[in-house]
Design a protein around this motif. Sequence first.
Motif, short mmCIF file in Angstrom:
data_model
loop_
_atom_site.label_atom_id
_atom_site.label_comp_id
_atom_site.label_asym_id
_atom_site.label_seq_id
_atom_site.Cartn_x
_atom_site.Cartn_y
_atom_site.Cartn_z
N LEU A 85 -5.26 -17.49 4.58
CA LEU A 85 -5.42 -16.03 4.66
C LEU A 85 -4.36 -15.43 5.57
CD1 LEU A 85 -9.20 -15.17 4.93
CD2 LEU A 85 -7.57 -14.43 3.21
N GLY A 86 -4.07 -16.13 6.66
CA GLY A 86 -3.06 -15.66 7.59
C GLY A 86 -1.72 -15.47 6.88
N PHE A 87 -1.33 -16.49 6.15
CA PHE A 87 -0.05 -16.42 5.41
C PHE A 87 -0.08 -15.31 4.37
CE2 PHE A 87 1.34 -20.83 6.58
CZ PHE A 87 2.59 -20.46 7.01
N GLN A 88 -1.07 -15.42 3.47
CA GLN A 88 -1.12 -14.48 2.35
C GLN A 88 -1.26 -13.06 2.84
OE1 GLN A 88 -0.41 -15.19 -0.54
NE2 GLN A 88 -1.22 -17.14 -1.26
N GLY A 89 -2.14 -12.86 3.82
CA GLY A 89 -2.36 -11.53 4.36
C GLY A 89 -1.08 -10.98 4.96
N TYR A 90 -0.40 -11.82 5.72
CA TYR A 90 0.81 -11.35 6.38
C TYR A 90 1.86 -10.92 5.36
CZ TYR A 90 4.82 -11.12 9.47
OH TYR A 90 5.92 -10.68 10.15
N TYR A 91 2.07 -11.77 4.34
CA TYR A 91 3.12 -11.42 3.37
C TYR A 91 2.75 -10.20 2.56
CZ TYR A 91 5.73 -15.53 4.66
OH TYR A 91 6.45 -16.44 5.37
N SER A 92 1.48 -10.07 2.19
CA SER A 92 1.08 -8.88 1.43
C SER A 92 1.21 -7.63 2.31
CB SER A 92 -0.35 -8.98 0.93
OG SER A 92 -0.55 -10.21 0.32
N LEU A 93 0.66 -7.71 3.50
CA LEU A 93 0.61 -6.52 4.35
C LEU A 93 2.00 -6.09 4.81
CD1 LEU A 93 -2.56 -7.35 6.47
CD2 LEU A 93 -2.33 -5.54 4.77
N SER A 94 2.87 -7.09 5.08
CA SER A 94 4.18 -6.72 5.60
C SER A 94 5.01 -6.01 4.53
CB SER A 94 4.93 -7.93 6.15
OG SER A 94 5.11 -8.86 5.11
N ARG A 95 4.62 -6.15 3.25
CA ARG A 95 5.31 -5.39 2.22
C ARG A 95 5.10 -3.90 2.40
NH1 ARG A 95 4.53 -8.70 -3.42
NH2 ARG A 95 5.18 -10.69 -2.53
N PHE A 96 3.90 -3.54 2.91
CA PHE A 96 3.66 -2.12 3.16
C PHE A 96 3.92 -1.79 4.62
CE2 PHE A 96 0.29 -3.98 0.49
CZ PHE A 96 0.78 -3.59 -0.74
N GLY A 97 4.48 -2.72 5.33
CA GLY A 97 4.75 -2.49 6.74
C GLY A 97 3.51 -2.34 7.58
N SER A 98 2.42 -2.92 7.09
CA SER A 98 1.19 -2.74 7.88
C SER A 98 0.63 -4.09 8.34
CB SER A 98 0.16 -1.97 7.06
OG SER A 98 0.14 -2.44 5.74
N ASP A 99 1.50 -4.97 8.82
CA ASP A 99 1.03 -6.29 9.25
C ASP A 99 0.17 -6.21 10.49
OD1 ASP A 99 3.67 -5.46 9.90
OD2 ASP A 99 3.88 -7.28 11.10
N ALA A 100 0.07 -5.05 11.09
CA ALA A 100 -0.84 -4.90 12.24
C ALA A 100 -2.29 -5.07 11.79
CB ALA A 100 -0.64 -3.54 12.88
N PHE A 101 -2.54 -4.87 10.49
CA PHE A 101 -3.90 -4.98 9.99
C PHE A 101 -4.27 -6.38 9.56
CE2 PHE A 101 -3.08 -0.38 9.15
CZ PHE A 101 -3.94 0.08 10.16
#
Lengths: 276, 275
Positions: A85-101
Amino acid sequence: MVDHIKQISAHSLMYRTMEWIRQIGAYTLESIRRMGLMGLFLLNGFLYCVVPPIKFGRIVKQIHFIGLQSMVVILLTGLFAGMVLGFQGYYSLSRFGSDAFLGPMVGLALIKELGPVLSALMVTGRAGSAVAAEIGIMRISEQIDALDLMGLNPYRYLIAPNILAGMISMPLLTAIFDVVGIFGGYLIGVKLLGVSSGVYFGEMSHYVEMADVLEGIYKSLSFGVIISWVCTFKGYYTGILTGFGAEGVSKATTQAVVTSSVLILVWDYFMTSALF
Amino acid sequence: MRTNRGPNRRLPARWSGGPAEVSAQAGLGSPGETRTMIKVENLCKSFDGHTVLDGISFEISKGEVVALIGGSGGGKSVLLKHVAGLMQPDSGRVVIDGADLRNIKREELRRLRDRLGFLFQGGALFDSMTVYENVAFPLREKSKMKEQEIRSRVLKELESVGLKGAEDKYPSQISGGMVKRAALARALVLDPEIMLFDEPTTGLDPVIGQAILELIDSCHKNISFTGIVVTHEIPRIFRFVDRVLMIYEGKLRVDASPDGLMRSDDPVVRTFLGE
Ligand SMILES: Nc1ncnc2c1ncn2[C@@H]1O[C@H](COP(=O)(O)OP(=O)(O)OP(=O)(O)O)[C@@H](O)[C@H]1O
Ligand SMILES: [Mg+2]
């Protein structure tokens, strides 16, 4: 002559159609009968959870078996689920620039959904199958009849302790799964990919609410009932529904795991849509 | 020869070591009284269209021990399970000490089963418990005995079946014959009034087999249970029983005293006696 053949084939077509309808009817009736049987079985199981004398020794033994002995599996799967989840979440979220979430994403996914479901599936595979096999063997070697003859109700001795142990163990195992999973997400998100630790936990505690935690608890509680219910049921009716001998036991075990896994996912859908 | 087809057959007037003597010995009931303990009426049972029992009727009086013989797969175990109320008949009925098992209340059935001992053909020992725990189990659950009394009782019982020293073994660690004997000890430990033995000596060597039959006999003399012994031990069992029932093709072919059976000229019986 040709007419005659036509007549015969029409007749056999009709016959085959009737046979086909008959089989559907028989299958439906049998399915309904089994559902009724399973429902009554659960009611009886619940009844003996509350009617004294309650066999505390048996309950503790089953908690040890279903709960404690599943710990290693839960720790391992929880950790890796969280890390993925850490990996997948990071890569998905960083696409929208919202890796803080990342924190809330990992937390919500685990607490509301993955924690209860994955730990229930793991416990089904590890403990549920063993419970079904143990009770199935007791059935075909007449140990259940022997209990019955000694005036000791099999529901009290075998079924109720498993149901209670499932209801007690599953929420605890799920909680452990969640904690380890969140830690796994932390390892990947914070230690490896560089999200700040304060943001990871801060946002998580901001967005994850008590209602989400409760949802997870309700789910895991009901999964605990499903696992012990289906697995004890399949074991208890070995021989009667699945045939005798080693083959009967192996069939019962397989059916227990498959039925319980499917039921967990279906029930999860209903709970999610009801609690949404 | 005494064959039995009808439900209204009377008990034989006399049998060796009949219930009168036995109950007098044990101080139960007045001498000469013959109370019917087990009554089976027109029992029918089939599995998936295959008829196993086809109208079986007999009566067993209090204190009487009866041998049940018949071919393998002939339905002896099934009949015994009907008597214990573990299986429900398709038609016909079983009456135990006046209580009809068809419409008995749950509580009443429980009390009835407290008086009943059953030796399963396969032993049915609980395999999560040691031999000792298995034999102690009924005492712990059903009696108010203290742990110390239970211990001496269990050890005595195990010694009488020749299992001294095997207390701490699990059923999977002992031989089939030992399982049988441990199961016998468990069945006898509560001094049941009705004993149903499913092949108590099968799988035992002749010496131990004989000892077990004598143990059953001496138990019978002590506590004077009413009993059914399913067995293939012909004619060795005859010395220990009052009557012999024989099942053949789902029907009761013979209901006679052992002597009567030996004198029978029914060809089926003669073949069965090994001639
Ligand atoms: N629970 C059951 N379901 C279906 N069929 C059964 C069941 N129990 C017994 N049978 C069938 O009933 C028949 C009689 O079985 P039973 O065990 O009573 O034989 P038996 O006389 O005890 O034989 P043996 O001397 O070998 O023990 C067999 O054909 C068996 O297949
Ligand atoms: Mg048998």
